[in-house]
Write an enzyme that holds these catalytic residues in place. Structure first.
Site, PDB file in Angstrom:
ATOM      1  CG  ASP A 278      16.754  66.062  36.265  1.00  0.00           C
ATOM      2  OD1 ASP A 278      16.856  64.855  36.054  1.00  0.00           O
ATOM      3  OD2 ASP A 278      17.874  66.705  36.921  1.00  0.00           O
ATOM      4  CG  HIS A 279      18.751  66.647  32.503  1.00  0.00           C
ATOM      5  ND1 HIS A 279      19.731  67.340  32.116  1.00  0.00           N
ATOM      6  CD2 HIS A 279      18.728  66.110  33.642  1.00  0.00           C
ATOM      7  CE1 HIS A 279      20.505  67.471  33.318  1.00  0.00           C
ATOM      8  NE2 HIS A 279      19.885  66.596  34.281  1.00  0.00           N
TER       9      HIS A 279
ATOM     10  CG  HIS B 178      21.410  62.677  31.301  1.00  0.00           C
ATOM     11  ND1 HIS B 178      21.582  63.818  31.473  1.00  0.00           N
ATOM     12  CD2 HIS B 178      21.014  62.233  32.509  1.00  0.00           C
ATOM     13  CE1 HIS B 178      21.387  64.286  32.779  1.00  0.00           C
ATOM     14  NE2 HIS B 178      20.774  63.235  33.360  1.00  0.00           N
TER      15      HIS B 178
ATOM     16  CG  HIS C 191      24.614  61.215  35.456  1.00  0.00           C
ATOM     17  ND1 HIS C 191      24.751  61.335  36.850  1.00  0.00           N
ATOM     18  CD2 HIS C 191      23.583  61.216  34.986  1.00  0.00           C
ATOM     19  CE1 HIS C 191      23.540  62.010  37.024  1.00  0.00           C
ATOM     20  NE2 HIS C 191      22.964  61.732  35.959  1.00  0.00           N
TER      21      HIS C 191
ATOM     22  CG  HIS D  48      18.416  60.805  34.833  1.00  0.00           C
ATOM     23  ND1 HIS D  48      19.767  60.963  35.414  1.00  0.00           N
ATOM     24  CD2 HIS D  48      18.127  59.600  34.971  1.00  0.00           C
ATOM     25  CE1 HIS D  48      20.153  59.877  35.945  1.00  0.00           C
ATOM     26  NE2 HIS D  48      18.991  58.988  35.595  1.00  0.00           N
TER      27      HIS D  48
END
Length: 252
Positions: A64-65, A60, A135, A62
């Site tokens: 932090d990814h 996904h 999520h 976000h």
């Protein structure tokens, strides 16, 4: 087949865990799953290096990814590499195009292939299946299997724990699952060990080893407690993932 945990942390840095990133290798084939902050540096410490990985699969969008994506683009260009494929949930193509609109000097530096995943796909020598998770934004869990045959590794992405997600991983030799917080944290969009244990036990699925990842600072110093809570509900092989851990994955 080999799995290396490049980043097992979360959106809150701890100083010793990078954000989300996993390297899957089978012979000459390599796939990077997620590319959060610190992942590129961890990838550079592997034998494969960022020069040897030309395909990224995002769970996904976000931060932090995805926050090392533009860093990876530049590093591969400077290293003399010519191409990169980036795939992920709908909007992945727009995400990368928007990044390049901010960093205009990176336009056309690499031959980019951008793919929005909408069904089974073949990427970098692997067959990839997906299912949507639970999520706060659209997120995909993945099953990754060498196209030539071999064991399957499943990744939950970020998600609450629920039996259908566990059953999606049925037959996987390794299941990498979000377990962001201990039980005393009231949280949605991520599981606690008790919730994950109940989902694992309640699902009709035959799994190999489960690795817990996406670990917030709240989990530090509490791993034994969390494993005990999960183990009260599920009696399978469950371990905490750590940055730099590299394992050989065999058929179950």
């Amino acid at each position: 087949m080999r799995l290396t945990f490049l980043g097992t942390g979360s959106a809150m840095p701890t100083g010793h865990r990078a954000q989300s990133g996993y390297l899957v290798e089978s012979g000459d084939d390599a796939l990077l799953v997620d590319c959060g902050s610190g992942v590129l540096d961890a990838l550079a410490r592997t034998d494969r290096g960022y020069e040897g990985v030309d395909t990224v699969l995002l769970t996904h969008h976000h931060l932090d990814h995805v926050s090392d994506l533009d860093v990876l683009l530049k590093a591969r260009w400077l290293a003399g590499e010519t191409d990169l494929t980036i795939a992920g949930p709908p909007g992945t193509q727009s995400l990368v195009e928007d990044l390049l609109s901010v960093h205009e000097y990176m336009q056309d530096r690499l031959d980019l292939t951008l793919r929005d995943v909408d069904g089974p796909v073949s990427l970098a020598g692997f067959d990839v299946e997906h299912v949507e998770t639970r999520h706060s934004m659209q997120c995909f869990a993945y099953r990754v299997t060498p196209a030539t045959g071999g064991p399957t590794i499943a990744f939950s992405g970020d998600s609450e724990a629920f039996p259908d997600l566990v059953e999606f991983a049925d037959g996987a030799a390794v299941f990498v699952h979000d377990c962001s917080f201990p039980d005393d944290v009231d949280v949605s969009n991520h599981p606690t060990p008790s919730a994950l244990g109940e989902a694992l036990a309640g699902a009709d699925a035959d799994l190999g080893r489960v690795y817990l990842t996406h670990l917030y600072p709240h989990t530090e110093g509490r791993h034994e407690e969390m494993l005990s809570s999960l183990g009260d509900r599920y009696d399978g092989d469950v371990r905490f993932a750590e940055d730099g851990l590299s394992i050989t994955v065999d058929e179950r």
